[in-house]
Design a protein around this motif. Structure first.
Motif, PDB file in Angstrom:
ATOM      1  N   VAL A  92      30.448   6.428  57.823  1.00 15.36           N
ATOM      2  CA  VAL A  92      30.638   5.648  59.049  1.00 15.36           C
ATOM      3  C   VAL A  92      32.125   5.497  59.358  1.00 15.36           C
ATOM      4  O   VAL A  92      32.552   5.669  60.511  1.00 15.36           O
ATOM      5  CB  VAL A  92      29.951   4.270  58.941  1.00 15.36           C
ATOM      6  N   LEU A  93      32.921   5.208  58.350  1.00 17.42           N
ATOM      7  CA  LEU A  93      34.363   5.068  58.571  1.00 17.42           C
ATOM      8  C   LEU A  93      34.997   6.391  58.995  1.00 17.42           C
ATOM      9  O   LEU A  93      35.865   6.418  59.878  1.00 17.42           O
ATOM     10  CB  LEU A  93      35.043   4.525  57.313  1.00 17.42           C
ATOM     11  N   ARG A  94      34.558   7.475  58.395  1.00 14.68           N
ATOM     12  CA  ARG A  94      35.067   8.790  58.809  1.00 14.68           C
ATOM     13  C   ARG A  94      34.672   9.092  60.253  1.00 14.68           C
ATOM     14  O   ARG A  94      35.432   9.691  61.008  1.00 14.68           O
ATOM     15  CB  ARG A  94      34.561   9.879  57.857  1.00 14.68           C
ATOM     16  N   PHE A  95      33.479   8.660  60.645  1.00 16.61           N
ATOM     17  CA  PHE A  95      33.020   8.820  62.029  1.00 16.61           C
ATOM     18  C   PHE A  95      33.939   8.036  62.972  1.00 16.61           C
ATOM     19  O   PHE A  95      34.398   8.565  63.986  1.00 16.61           O
ATOM     20  CB  PHE A  95      31.580   8.336  62.150  1.00 16.61           C
ATOM     21  N   LEU A  96      34.218   6.780  62.630  1.00 16.19           N
ATOM     22  CA  LEU A  96      35.083   5.957  63.473  1.00 16.19           C
ATOM     23  C   LEU A  96      36.499   6.523  63.565  1.00 16.19           C
ATOM     24  O   LEU A  96      37.166   6.376  64.594  1.00 16.19           O
ATOM     25  CB  LEU A  96      35.120   4.523  62.949  1.00 16.19           C
ATOM     26  N   ASP A  97      36.949   7.171  62.504  1.00 16.57           N
ATOM     27  CA  ASP A  97      38.286   7.770  62.495  1.00 16.57           C
ATOM     28  C   ASP A  97      38.307   9.156  63.137  1.00 16.57           C
ATOM     29  O   ASP A  97      39.368   9.763  63.246  1.00 16.57           O
ATOM     30  CB  ASP A  97      38.809   7.897  61.060  1.00 16.57           C
ATOM     31  N   GLY A  98      37.145   9.660  63.530  1.00 17.99           N
ATOM     32  CA  GLY A  98      37.080  10.986  64.130  1.00 17.99           C
ATOM     33  C   GLY A  98      37.260  12.108  63.120  1.00 17.99           C
ATOM     34  O   GLY A  98      37.696  13.198  63.481  1.00 17.99           O
ATOM     35  N   THR A 156      32.977  16.524  61.182  1.00 12.75           N
ATOM     36  CA  THR A 156      32.867  17.725  61.995  1.00 12.75           C
ATOM     37  C   THR A 156      32.015  17.392  63.216  1.00 12.75           C
ATOM     38  O   THR A 156      31.308  16.370  63.228  1.00 12.75           O
ATOM     39  CB  THR A 156      32.189  18.870  61.205  1.00 12.75           C
ATOM     40  N   GLU A 157      32.055  18.226  64.211  1.00  9.89           N
ATOM     41  CA  GLU A 157      31.246  17.970  65.410  1.00  9.89           C
ATOM     42  C   GLU A 157      29.761  17.921  65.053  1.00  9.89           C
ATOM     43  O   GLU A 157      29.025  17.080  65.578  1.00  9.89           O
ATOM     44  CB  GLU A 157      31.504  19.036  66.477  1.00  9.89           C
ATOM     45  N   ARG A 158      29.345  18.766  64.159  1.00  6.74           N
ATOM     46  CA  ARG A 158      27.935  18.769  63.740  1.00  6.74           C
ATOM     47  C   ARG A 158      27.572  17.465  63.029  1.00  6.74           C
ATOM     48  O   ARG A 158      26.531  16.866  63.297  1.00  6.74           O
ATOM     49  CB  ARG A 158      27.662  19.964  62.839  1.00  6.74           C
ATOM     50  N   GLU A 159      28.437  17.038  62.097  1.00  8.30           N
ATOM     51  CA  GLU A 159      28.181  15.787  61.379  1.00  8.30           C
ATOM     52  C   GLU A 159      28.153  14.598  62.339  1.00  8.30           C
ATOM     53  O   GLU A 159      27.288  13.729  62.239  1.00  8.30           O
ATOM     54  CB  GLU A 159      29.248  15.559  60.312  1.00  8.30           C
ATOM     55  N   ALA A 160      29.103  14.579  63.267  1.00  5.31           N
ATOM     56  CA  ALA A 160      29.159  13.478  64.234  1.00  5.31           C
ATOM     57  C   ALA A 160      27.909  13.471  65.116  1.00  5.31           C
ATOM     58  O   ALA A 160      27.355  12.415  65.410  1.00  5.31           O
ATOM     59  CB  ALA A 160      30.424  13.594  65.091  1.00  5.31           C
ATOM     60  N   ALA A 161      27.453  14.651  65.527  1.00  2.70           N
ATOM     61  CA  ALA A 161      26.247  14.741  66.354  1.00  2.70           C
ATOM     62  C   ALA A 161      25.029  14.245  65.570  1.00  2.70           C
ATOM     63  O   ALA A 161      24.173  13.545  66.116  1.00  2.70           O
ATOM     64  CB  ALA A 161      26.037  16.176  66.831  1.00  2.70           C
TER      65      ALA A 161
END
Length: 71
Positions: free
Chosen positions: A14-20, A23-28
């Protein structure tokens, strides 16, 4: 992210998601999980609120510690 978020993502993800940092696949995949999981949406909101509060505090402390501007 081999589980494709069939289970709740861990805090690190979740923190990696918030920090961008995902990867695009992981975020999707995470966005897809968030679409259907109110608990994770709430947790994400809490993390965002915590980060915002920390940044406001840091700015306040940093501003207070800065020397006054020259005359």
């Amino acid at each position: 992210m081999s589980n494709n978020f069939r289970e709740h993502p861990d805090e690190s993800t979740v923190l990696r998601f918030l920090d961008g940092e995902l990867t695009e696949r992981e975020a999707a995949e995470l966005r897809g999980h968030l679409d259907g999981c109110w608990q994770c949406r709430r947790n994400l909101g809490e993390w965002q609120g915590t980060i915002d509060a920390f940044l406001r505090l840091r700015e306040t402390v940093q501003f207070a510690a800065d020397p006054p501007p020259p005359n």
